[in-house]
Design a protein around this motif. Structure first.
Motif, PDB file in Angstrom:
ATOM      1  N   ASP A 186       0.840  -1.207   0.000  1.00  0.00           N
ATOM      2  CA  ASP A 186       0.000   0.000   0.000  1.00  0.00           C
ATOM      3  C   ASP A 186       0.878   1.261   0.000  1.00  0.00           C
ATOM      4  O   ASP A 186       1.401   1.626  -1.025  1.00  0.00           O
ATOM      5  CB  ASP A 186      -0.997  -0.023   1.161  1.00  0.00           C
ATOM      6  CG  ASP A 186      -0.392  -0.596   2.431  1.00  0.00           C
ATOM      7  OD1 ASP A 186       0.639  -0.044   2.862  1.00  0.00           O
ATOM      8  OD2 ASP A 186      -0.933  -1.572   2.981  1.00  0.00           O
TER       9      ASP A 186
ATOM     10  N   CYS B 232       4.041   7.289   4.687  1.00  0.00           N
ATOM     11  CA  CYS B 232       3.554   7.085   6.054  1.00  0.00           C
ATOM     12  C   CYS B 232       4.186   8.107   7.007  1.00  0.00           C
ATOM     13  O   CYS B 232       3.495   8.729   7.806  1.00  0.00           O
ATOM     14  CB  CYS B 232       3.876   5.652   6.469  1.00  0.00           C
ATOM     15  SG  CYS B 232       3.624   5.291   8.209  1.00  0.00           S
TER      16      CYS B 232
ATOM     17  N   PRO C 209       1.724  -0.996  15.959  1.00  0.00           N
ATOM     18  CA  PRO C 209       1.888  -2.306  15.307  1.00  0.00           C
ATOM     19  C   PRO C 209       3.166  -2.377  14.470  1.00  0.00           C
ATOM     20  O   PRO C 209       3.723  -1.345  14.071  1.00  0.00           O
ATOM     21  CB  PRO C 209       0.652  -2.387  14.406  1.00  0.00           C
ATOM     22  CG  PRO C 209       0.247  -0.991  14.150  1.00  0.00           C
ATOM     23  CD  PRO C 209       0.619  -0.218  15.383  1.00  0.00           C
TER      24      PRO C 209
ATOM     25  N   PRO D 263       3.634  -3.851  11.146  1.00  0.00           N
ATOM     26  CA  PRO D 263       2.857  -4.514  10.093  1.00  0.00           C
ATOM     27  C   PRO D 263       3.688  -5.517   9.291  1.00  0.00           C
ATOM     28  O   PRO D 263       4.792  -5.213   8.869  1.00  0.00           O
ATOM     29  CB  PRO D 263       2.403  -3.362   9.190  1.00  0.00           C
ATOM     30  CG  PRO D 263       2.665  -2.125   9.951  1.00  0.00           C
ATOM     31  CD  PRO D 263       3.736  -2.420  10.933  1.00  0.00           C
TER      32      PRO D 263
ATOM     33  N   SER E 111       3.775  -3.227   4.509  1.00  0.00           N
ATOM     34  CA  SER E 111       2.528  -2.480   4.498  1.00  0.00           C
ATOM     35  C   SER E 111       2.657  -1.362   5.520  1.00  0.00           C
ATOM     36  O   SER E 111       3.025  -1.612   6.657  1.00  0.00           O
ATOM     37  CB  SER E 111       1.358  -3.392   4.870  1.00  0.00           C
ATOM     38  OG  SER E 111       0.242  -2.602   5.222  1.00  0.00           O
TER      39      SER E 111
ATOM     40  N   SER F  94       0.205   1.435   5.536  1.00  0.00           N
ATOM     41  CA  SER F  94      -0.995   2.249   5.710  1.00  0.00           C
ATOM     42  C   SER F  94      -1.609   1.994   7.090  1.00  0.00           C
ATOM     43  O   SER F  94      -2.163   2.903   7.715  1.00  0.00           O
ATOM     44  CB  SER F  94      -2.004   1.960   4.604  1.00  0.00           C
ATOM     45  OG  SER F  94      -2.527   0.666   4.734  1.00  0.00           O
ATOM     46  N   GLY F  95      -1.469   0.760   7.598  1.00  0.00           N
ATOM     47  CA  GLY F  95      -2.010   0.445   8.916  1.00  0.00           C
ATOM     48  C   GLY F  95      -1.287   1.202  10.012  1.00  0.00           C
ATOM     49  O   GLY F  95      -1.893   1.658  10.991  1.00  0.00           O
TER      50      GLY F  95
ATOM     51  N   LYS G 126       0.152   4.061   9.664  1.00  0.00           N
ATOM     52  CA  LYS G 126      -0.305   5.450   9.529  1.00  0.00           C
ATOM     53  C   LYS G 126      -1.644   5.625  10.264  1.00  0.00           C
ATOM     54  O   LYS G 126      -1.836   6.583  11.015  1.00  0.00           O
ATOM     55  CB  LYS G 126      -0.470   5.750   8.034  1.00  0.00           C
ATOM     56  CG  LYS G 126      -0.763   7.169   7.678  1.00  0.00           C
ATOM     57  CD  LYS G 126      -0.675   7.358   6.159  1.00  0.00           C
ATOM     58  CE  LYS G 126      -1.923   6.849   5.459  1.00  0.00           C
ATOM     59  NZ  LYS G 126      -1.847   7.093   3.993  1.00  0.00           N
ATOM     60  N   THR G 127      -2.550   4.670  10.046  1.00  0.00           N
ATOM     61  CA  THR G 127      -3.863   4.735  10.689  1.00  0.00           C
ATOM     62  C   THR G 127      -3.736   4.611  12.199  1.00  0.00           C
ATOM     63  O   THR G 127      -4.417   5.312  12.954  1.00  0.00           O
ATOM     64  CB  THR G 127      -4.766   3.610  10.155  1.00  0.00           C
ATOM     65  OG1 THR G 127      -4.704   3.634   8.737  1.00  0.00           O
ATOM     66  CG2 THR G 127      -6.197   3.786  10.601  1.00  0.00           C
ATOM     67  N   ALA G 128      -2.834   3.722  12.645  1.00  0.00           N
ATOM     68  CA  ALA G 128      -2.641   3.534  14.085  1.00  0.00           C
ATOM     69  C   ALA G 128      -2.200   4.833  14.747  1.00  0.00           C
ATOM     70  O   ALA G 128      -2.663   5.174  15.841  1.00  0.00           O
ATOM     71  CB  ALA G 128      -1.618   2.421  14.325  1.00  0.00           C
TER      72      ALA G 128
ATOM     73  N   TYR H 181      -5.204   7.214  14.852  1.00  0.00           N
ATOM     74  CA  TYR H 181      -6.155   6.846  15.908  1.00  0.00           C
ATOM     75  C   TYR H 181      -5.589   7.182  17.285  1.00  0.00           C
ATOM     76  O   TYR H 181      -6.305   7.655  18.174  1.00  0.00           O
ATOM     77  CB  TYR H 181      -6.496   5.352  15.828  1.00  0.00           C
ATOM     78  CG  TYR H 181      -7.479   5.021  14.720  1.00  0.00           C
ATOM     79  CD1 TYR H 181      -8.139   6.038  14.032  1.00  0.00           C
ATOM     80  CD2 TYR H 181      -7.758   3.709  14.379  1.00  0.00           C
ATOM     81  CE1 TYR H 181      -9.034   5.743  13.020  1.00  0.00           C
ATOM     82  CE2 TYR H 181      -8.661   3.395  13.363  1.00  0.00           C
ATOM     83  CZ  TYR H 181      -9.297   4.422  12.685  1.00  0.00           C
ATOM     84  OH  TYR H 181     -10.174   4.131  11.685  1.00  0.00           O
TER      85      TYR H 181
END
Lengths: 337, 244
Positions: A160, A166, A199, A201, A211, A213-214, A216-218, A221
């Motif tokens: 991603d 990121c 995380p 990833p 990966s 994007s996760g 980045k989201t973490a 959040y």
């Protein structure tokens, strides 16, 4: 003496360079468009193309003046034809093809990412393939098996976001200006990487893909749920997570392929935390880490002229209908089960 | 005196090699996309056909648009680089002026002292236009270049009783039914479609030859793409502010 012209307009920087014998840099000029795109929070392709066509001719003049050479003295013309923004690549390709056609010189199409790897050789000519390359930048996170400077196999890549993407987006969430890399690094030095659990990833996946994007989201959040988090801690935790995934998977790939040398290049290779993580793991396993100098890590045209020289020596020539491509596809390495 | 002229602003690439009033070779082809792949092959074909080499050229002419944004950059990148590498003059002419110049060579050209409107059809029904008048020395434009989003806008701007000369090289866009064709809005005698002779590149070469002869000097830096029409940012966001 072989004199080469390198032209790179793959993304938002217009770059022209004159290089002798593949590694003697006579001129290496780059005009950054960064300020022109700032209001959009990213690069606006149409504007990038418009600026390329305005900037490239003054840059060509300046490069030849700085090098003290004339265009007729060229032995070849190397131009980036992949990967990048199509509209931007087309400007450089048109100019490169026209220089070559007007002066009856060989035209050589160069892959921008392979040139990033070649930059490591320009820095240190004792570097000999085969080796493993980790290419990390704002747009790429790729592991390449470099068998020669014109023979690459894809070992793994991001599914991603690129790691630089990121870091930039997280940096923006922390209120840093783009590109956020250097500021994020400074911030992280003052923070505690264990203050926030993020995380790792795909760290334990049985492949060499990434990966981000996760991650980045973490971070997004974590900041949403707890706006009081000290930015230095967030930066430190983020870079620790990215560095751990990158370094461990890279070392694992080097073990699998049996390479003793690992070249880390691209803009994000300048990051201190990622370098430290790689160095530490390499020391434990007896691998040698190679980082091209910062000037050659970021986008530039000297590496284009450099890799162009390598192809020129090998007799590679490009046709007038040399296509530009947005993406590169390498042969994927088949992993032993 | 040898001139290379290139027009990549329209769906058909037009290239001409001119020598002392005669066209040694000329070509006009619908190119595959992207144009950069095709234009250099076409040019090499013309060099092979004539036996000329780039070093034989004395001057260059290029269409600066308005037209395809990417096409303009490829054409300008190509022609300006030739001029730069060979240290020869380069002249840029806008696409509407080229259409107006071509109008003078039609079966029924605009008459002297009678203003006419030259129109170039762009993508998605855009019409680029300007008003010209034939004068003793050639052509004179009155006012600026304009663009209209459709044929109705164009007619409203100039009045349906003007005489229009339409460059039909982009006529295939009319079949896309994005807007009502100009021919349906005008009386037949008001609209002339420009034929293939001379081609845009031939008109360019002739204009450059005339300018060179009259001692006009070329300004390399001033030859820049003329986009005229603003571009949109994304599908919905149209202004930078909308993105924030």
């Amino acid at each position: 003496m072989t004199l080469g012209l390198g032209i790179d307009t793959s993304f938002d920087d217009t770059a022209v360079s004159l290089v002798e014998d593949g590694r003697t840099i006579l001129a290496n000029l780059t005009v950054s468009q960064f300020a022109e795109h700032e209001e959009f929070g990213g690069v606006l392709p149409e504007r990038a193309s418009r600026l390329h066509i305005q900037q490239i001719f003054p840059l060509l003049d300046a490069a030849f003046q700085k090098a003290g050479r004339v265009p007729t003295a060229l032995d070849y013309v190397a131009v980036t034809h992949e990967p990048g923004l199509m509209g931007s690549l087309l400007v450089g390709a048109a100019v490169g093809k026209a220089v070559a056609m007007a002066l009856q010189k060989p035209l050589i199409g160069v892959n921008h990412l392979e040139a990033h790897v070649f930059a490591a050789w320009m820095d240190d000519e004792t570097l000999k393939p085969p080796f493993l390359t980790l290419l990390i930048s704002g747009a790429n996170t790729i592991l390449l098996d470099c068998r020669d400077f014109d023979d690459f196999r894809l070992v793994g890549g991001t599914l991603d976001d690129a790691v630089g993407e990121c870091l930039d987006k997280c940096g923006r969430a922390l209120g840093l200006s783009m590109p956020a890399g250097p500021a994020l690094q400074e911030l992280a030095l003052k923070g505690n990487p264990r203050a926030l659990r993020l995380p790792r990833p795909m760290l334990n996946k049985d492949n060499f893909d990434f990966s981000f994007s996760g991650l980045k989201t973490a971070v997004a959040y974590a900041l949403r749920d707890n706006p009081e988090l000290p930015p230095p801690d967030v930066a430190a935790a983020l870079l620790a997570a990215a560095a751990e995934v990158l370094s461990k998977k890279t070392l694992r790939a080097a073990e699998m392929l049996g390479h003793d040398t690992i070249v880390v290049c691209g803009g994000v290779a300048a990051n201190l935390q990622i370098r430290e993580a790689c160095d530490q793991l390499a020391e434990n396993s007896g691998k040698q880490m190679v980082y091209p100098s910062l000037a050659l890590c970021t986008d530039n045209a000297a590496m284009i002229a450099g890799l162009g020289w390598f192809h020129f020596k090998k007799g590679k020539r490009s046709a007038w209908d040399l296509p530009v491509r947005a993406l590169t596809t390498w042969k994927r390495l088949h992993q032993p089960k | 005196m040898r001139i290379l002229a290139v027009d990549t602003s329209a769906p058909a690439t037009s290239i001409a090699l001119w020598e002392d009033g005669v066209f040694a070779a000329s070509l006009r082809e619908e190119h595959r996309h992207p144009p950069s792949d095709a234009a250099f092959l076409y040019l090499q074909d013309l060099f092979n056909e004539t036996g000329w080499s780039p070093a034989d050229l004395d001057a260059f002419a290029v269409s600066v648009g308005p037209g395809s944004f990417t096409g303009l950059r490829v054409g300008l990148g190509m022609v300006k680089t030739f001029a730069w590498a060979l240290s020869k003059p380069v002249f840029g002419y806008d696409a509407v002026e080229i259409a107006a110049l071509r109008a003078l060579d039609q079966v029924e050209p605009p008459s002297v002292d009678q203003p006419f409107v030259a129109v170039v059809l762009g993508l998605r029904g855009t019409h680029f236009s300007a008003r010209y008048q034939v004068v003793e020395k050639g052509l004179m434009r009155s006012g600026d270049l304009h663009y209209d989003d459709d044929a109705a806008g164009l007619c409203a701007r100039w009045g349906a009783d003007s005489s229009f000369f339409l460059d039909q090289s982009a006529a295939k866009n009319e079949t896309r039914k994005v807007s009502q064709p100009l021919s349906e809005l005008l009386a037949p005698e008001r609209l002339s479609l420009l034929g293939n002779a001379p081609s845009p590149a031939e008109a360019l070469a002739a204009a450059a030859a005339k300018d060179l002869k009259s001692g006009e000097t070329s300004d390399f830096d001033a030859v820049q793409p003329q986009y005229l029409k603003p571009f949109s940012v994304g599908r919905r966001a149209k202004k930078p502010g909308d993105l924030k």
